[in-house]
Enzyme design. Structure first.
Site, short mmCIF file in Angstrom:
data_model
loop_
_atom_site.label_atom_id
_atom_site.label_comp_id
_atom_site.label_asym_id
_atom_site.label_seq_id
_atom_site.Cartn_x
_atom_site.Cartn_y
_atom_site.Cartn_z
N ARG A 10 -25.49 -2.29 6.95
CA ARG A 10 -25.16 -3.71 6.80
C ARG A 10 -25.76 -4.55 7.92
O ARG A 10 -26.01 -5.73 7.77
CB ARG A 10 -23.64 -3.90 6.88
CG ARG A 10 -22.89 -3.57 5.64
CD ARG A 10 -23.00 -4.76 4.70
NE ARG A 10 -22.69 -4.38 3.33
CZ ARG A 10 -21.48 -4.45 2.81
NH1 ARG A 10 -20.49 -4.91 3.52
NH2 ARG A 10 -21.29 -4.08 1.57
N GLU B 206 -19.60 -5.44 9.91
CA GLU B 206 -20.56 -4.66 10.68
C GLU B 206 -21.63 -5.54 11.34
O GLU B 206 -22.01 -5.29 12.49
CB GLU B 206 -21.23 -3.60 9.79
CG GLU B 206 -20.33 -2.42 9.42
CD GLU B 206 -19.35 -2.70 8.28
OE1 GLU B 206 -19.42 -3.79 7.68
OE2 GLU B 206 -18.51 -1.83 7.99
N LYS C 38 0.86 -1.19 0.00
CA LYS C 38 0.00 0.00 0.00
C LYS C 38 0.89 1.23 0.00
O LYS C 38 1.83 1.32 0.79
CB LYS C 38 -0.88 -0.04 1.27
CG LYS C 38 -2.13 0.79 1.18
CD LYS C 38 -3.15 0.36 2.21
CE LYS C 38 -4.36 1.29 2.14
NZ LYS C 38 -5.49 0.81 2.92
#
Ligand code: TPP
Length: 635
Positions: free
Chosen positions: A400, A372, A284
């Site tokens: 969610r 979630e 990343k």
């Protein structure tokens, strides 16, 4: 420096480019990303990490007909650059400019408008099966690219399970950069860590196990020895076995920055039958040292310029505090006061500014990963055990967990407190990230107390109050600078609103932090000789029937203001209350978000478009006052 990039009108222009040319193009794309973040805040380190992968995919497949889904969609920038949008790239995340996420209205290369993590494997599988049914002769490929952070979402397992069973040709590219926004957490994260460092694995080891399974087992002692041997061999095998057992061929890990290697393996897997998981290891922030060293900060950094390789932030950054800071400080204070208070985040420790809490109370801080549904059910378990969980979550992502709010929390009447960050208009992230629906969906559930603080002090007091309340509670606040109302305040009391200002021309009932805009509106109105009252509603459920019905009965114009969808929100609740009480609400006008998805732009721009800033509220009040007086004159 964009002499290659500026000529790429579509991925077709990549065909025939050598690996060296693609590598040079990758550098130009990195430069374009760096230039962008010198202008505005944007997703950065994730995009730096997928440039080579993006080029390899587009030069191996033909996504004008094959299917490509980037999971979540925050790493879509390189894809946008090479799918005919480079010349508009500088407009990304601005009003009327390109979206920072995939957008089918911009390009046929973007298939779904996304921003929430975890659905790519499901939609790619659906596309595959749809294509098989509708256009079987075309043999379109279907590819999902998913990060290791998103991979832990439960829905990914549902999709992998389905894919393994269906045995359809599907390519899932795991973009493993060791990071969610923060470092990834959980058992799967540990498994990926081990897999990253093992040797390349092409699915062969599964054959060893199948061979072992064929070894006949006879007699008790022999069986035991063989079993132990099999288990020992299996244990020594690669983590990819998990997927192989599901019916998905695992291949990898391969270097996600080596274009030659990427193209080689993509070309190979393109020919394989059935579902394949290609494990690609990336870094990343790759190619820009500060971002690679601190990918968390550089996930969405504030604008900066580069001077001699150093990062120099642009502007002062301002000294004002956001509501998110107020919330996280209040969480910390509550945790310090009460050992039963625990807090959970679904991979948003940085966004919710809980890093300090994580450090100070490691045993009472839980990062569940992008899960979630699990977070909410987990909080319910903690509450049942006697703890006081705070689910600190973005309004949009809590969607969610709708069913867990219903079954695990409200049906059991458990004292779970939902702190809904980014409620309302979030700004440049756009429709997938605005938190418009929570008032509607939260207030539907029996037992749930729904609060919307009017300012920073309200937010602090509401959290303290919620943790004494014996049932589920929710508190919403936007992504905005925290503001404070001057003067003496009423303490928080269940279902009680606060009258901040009286007035005879009309009443503004503010639900949430737009209260401060409403107070500014009354200043503008009083400059025009109109004296409006202001009520801070505080509670959406239960409503303060006494105070609100009195105001509705006593003033000729009533305007409700909320930063949420009008459908089912605070104003709707008020109208329902009037209906039940037999009080006329013909003079009640609701300001909020209409029944459409709201585009991306700065928060201020959007509030102004929606008529929810001080000027918009004042304008509505003036217009309604004029209509009422015209009507009275006519009578
Ligand atoms: C359902 C949902 N929860 C939380 C988020 C916030 N979010 C955006 S990107 C991200 C990290 C994704 O990590 P990964 O998939 O590994 O991609 P990377 O940025 O590392 O490339 C998170 C948590 C989201 N987009 N969707």
């Amino acid at each position: 420096m964009d002499h290659l990039l500026s000529k790429i009108e579509s991925p077709r222009d990549l065909v025939g480019m050598s690996n060296a040319e693609l590598a040079a193009l990758a550098e130009e794309m990195r430069e374009a990303l760096c230039n962008l973040v010198s202008q505005r805040s944007a997703h950065f380190s994730s995009n730096l990490g997928v440039i080579e992968l993006c080029l390899a995919l587009h030069s191996t497949f033909d996504f004008s007909r094959d299917r490509l889904i980037w999971d979540t969609g925050h790493q879509i920038y390189p894809h946008k650059m090479i799918t005919g949008r480079y010349h508009e790239f500088g407009t990304i995340r601005t009003k009327s400019g390109l979206m920072g996420y995939p957008n089918p209205q911009e390009s046929p290369y973007d298939l779904f408008m996304t921003g929430h993590a975890g659905c790519s494997v499901s939609t790619a599988l659906g596309l595959r099966c749809g294509d098989d049914l509708l256009r079987p002769a075309e043999g379109r490929h279907s590819v999902a690219v998913i990060g290791d952070g998103a991979f832990v979402s439960g829905i990914v397992f549902e999709a992998m399970n389905n894919a393994g069973g269906l045995k359809r040709k599907l390519l899932v590219v795991l973009n493993d950069n060791k990071m969610s926004i923060c470092p990834r957490t959980g058992g799967l994260a540990d498994m990926f860590d081990r897999m990253r460092t093992t040797k390349f694995y092409g699915g062969l080891k599964s054959e060893i196990v199948h061979l072992l399974d064929k070894v006949p087992l006879v007699g008790e002692p022999v069986e035991r020895v063989l079993n132990n041997f099999k288990e020992a061999v299996k244990a020594g095998l690669h983590g990819g076995m998990l997927f192989e057992e599901l019916g998905i061929r695992y291949i990898g890990p391969i270097d996600g920055h080596d274009i030659r290697q990427l193209r080689k393996y993509l070309a190979k897997v393109k020919k394989l039958k059935g579902p394949v998981l290609l494990h690609v290891v990336t870094e990343k922030g790759h190619g820009f040292r500060p971002a690679a060293e601190d990918p968390v900060y550089f996930h969405t950094p504030a604008p900066f310029v580069r001077t001699n390789g150093q990062v120099v932030p642009l502007g002062t950054g301002g000294s004002s505090k956001a509501y998110t800071n107020v919330a996280s400080e209040a969480v910390e204070e509550m945790m310090a006061q009460n050992e039963r208070v625990v807090v959970m985040t679904a991979a948003m420790c940085q966004g919710t500014k809980l890093e300090k809490v994580r450090k100070r109370f490691p045993d009472r801080f839980f990062d569940t990963g992008i899960c979630e549904e699990h977070s909410v059910a987990f909080a319910a378990g903690l509450a049942k055990a006697g703890m006081r969980p705070i689910v600190d979550i973005y309004s949009t992502f809590l969607q969610r967990a709708y069913d867990q709010i219903f079954q695990e929390v409200t049906l059991q009447d458990l004292p779970v407190t939902f702190l809904l960050d980014r409620a309302g208009v979030t700004g440049p992230d756009g429709p997938t990230h605005h938190g418009m629906f929570d008032l509607g969906y939260m207030r539907m559930f029996p037992n749930m107390v729904v609060m919307a603080p009017g300012d920073a002090e309200d937010l602090r007091q509401m959290l303290a109050w919620a943790l004494t309340h014996n049932g589920p509670t929710s508190i919403r606040f936007p992504k905005a600078n925290a503001e404070g109302i001057e003067g003496a305040r009423e303490p928080i009391s269940l279902g009680r609103a606060e009258v901040l200002k009286t007035g005879r021309a009309g009443t503004i009932i503010a639900c949430g932090t737009l209260l401060t805009e409403c107070l500014k509106a009354t200043q503008m109105l009083s400059n025009k000789g109109l004296d409006f009252a202001v009520i801070n509603a505080r509670f959406v459920k239960p409503l303060d029937a006494e105070t609100l019905l009195r105001a509705i009965s006593q003033t000729p114009v009533v305007v409700t203001v909320e930063e949420a969808t009008l459908m089912g929100g605070f104003g709707s609740a008020l109208l329902e209350m009037c209906g039940e009480a037999g009080v006329s609400a013909a003079h009640v006008h609701r300001l909020g978000v209409p029944d459409r998805f709201v585009e991306h732009a700065d928060r201020g721009e959007l509030l102004s478009i929606l008529g929810l800033d001080a000027a918009g509220v004042a304008r509505t009040c003036r217009r309604l006052t004029t209509t009422v007086s015209l009507h009275q004159d006519a009578v």
